[in-house]
Design an enzyme around this catalytic site. Sequence first.
Site, PDB file in Angstrom:
ATOM      1  N   ASP A   1      -7.053 -11.655  -1.285  1.00  0.00           N
ATOM      2  CA  ASP A   1      -6.241 -12.099  -2.425  1.00  0.00           C
ATOM      3  C   ASP A   1      -5.456 -13.349  -2.070  1.00  0.00           C
ATOM      4  OD1 ASP A   1      -4.639 -10.573  -0.664  1.00  0.00           O
ATOM      5  OD2 ASP A   1      -3.261  -9.997  -2.275  1.00  0.00           O
TER       6      ASP A   1
ATOM      7  N   GLU B   1      -0.161 -13.613   1.869  1.00  0.00           N
ATOM      8  CA  GLU B   1       0.183 -13.459   0.449  1.00  0.00           C
ATOM      9  C   GLU B   1       1.455 -14.208   0.115  1.00  0.00           C
ATOM     10  OE1 GLU B   1       2.751 -10.243  -1.449  1.00  0.00           O
ATOM     11  OE2 GLU B   1       0.744  -9.347  -1.466  1.00  0.00           O
TER      12      GLU B   1
END
Length: 414
Positions: free
Chosen positions: A148, A87
Amino acid sequence: MPGSKPTLPSSVPDRQRRSLFAAMAASALAWTGTRAAAQAAPSAPPAAPMPATCHPAADWNAFVVRHVQRDGRVIDFNSAQQHSTSEGQSYAMFFALVHNDRELFARVLGWAETNLASGSIAKNLPAWQWGRKPGGGWGVLDPNPASDADLWIAYALMEAGRLWSEPRYASMGRSLLALVAREEVVSLSGFGRMLLPWPKSVASGSVWRLNPSYMPLQLLRYFQHADPQGPWAAVADNTVRLLAATAPRGFSPDWCAWSEDARAFVADPEKGTVGSYDAIRVYLWAGMLPEQSPDRRALLQALSGPKRLLADRQPIPELVDTATGTVRGMGPLGFAGAMLPYLKAQDMPEALATEVARLPNSRADGQPSTALLPYYEQMLLLFGQAWLDGRYQFLRNGQLQTSWRLLCRPTRTA
């Protein structure tokens, strides 16, 4: 089941309120006025001399100095393992593109490829966590990917390929996106295609855990246009359904789950119905949807919980029980930054002014005091403030619109 994402950051102590709205409003007006000159060619790098007044992007430069090593590793110093995550690398790549920093983009990508993706991000989904090992040494702590980050890396690569005319980046991004579609998208019985938080090989079962904040509609609609034969149109449409169905009181949960037996969304088996440090990104992504987006109006209505609280002059909470609407605590400064696009989209100028006033002033040495905040809060502030400043926008098709001509040339040496 893969390891959980990073431990939730501690709540930041309430800081002295400083009214910055007037100064920031004036800055925003100046920025908007000069920004029009850049609209004709938003994708082109600067070709004309820099304007007399430019945007310093001090918040981004301070983040780089604090959190990005020379080799491109993004470090979260508030974690026990001094870890780096996929991330963190993905967000840094995105903001390097927003700020037209090709060299930094390459370094951050290179570190992620070498240390998280076994040397090739086009062939391997990156491990989500790298850091100090319990027995000594450094390396991958959890080899499972986080979808993500995979989406943000693919998006940053594909848009870097377009904006910088770098076919190699675009090819890498398309290859990574294909891996995500193959490994992290599943058809849920009774619901349809959906993005899992991790590969389907480790997430099978009758109850599928999902994370609403992992699916920014800007990115999904972009992939829908870039890969029309892929699953992305269905995933985007189903994400809109998921966000509405899991927010009965107008608040998004951090995690939710789809029960194939019940054919319905249920409370997450591990996190329950709490909405906090993950869910704050749901409002951030929704607020940054362009006005022309067909998803925007319905989504803002479904996520009306924070709007009602702030209209009643209640603070943004740190925790919400999304099933009952009960709130607890006061959100840290990062939450205020994340809410800026949402409040503008919800047409709440007074609440927007209040949240802007929560943001810290610069220190006497000229460095933004946001540099003292934890990694995650700084990222939330960056996303919200840079968007509000006009440093970037998302277009209806999900493409990134930059304002490179109005950025000051970086003076940092990191």
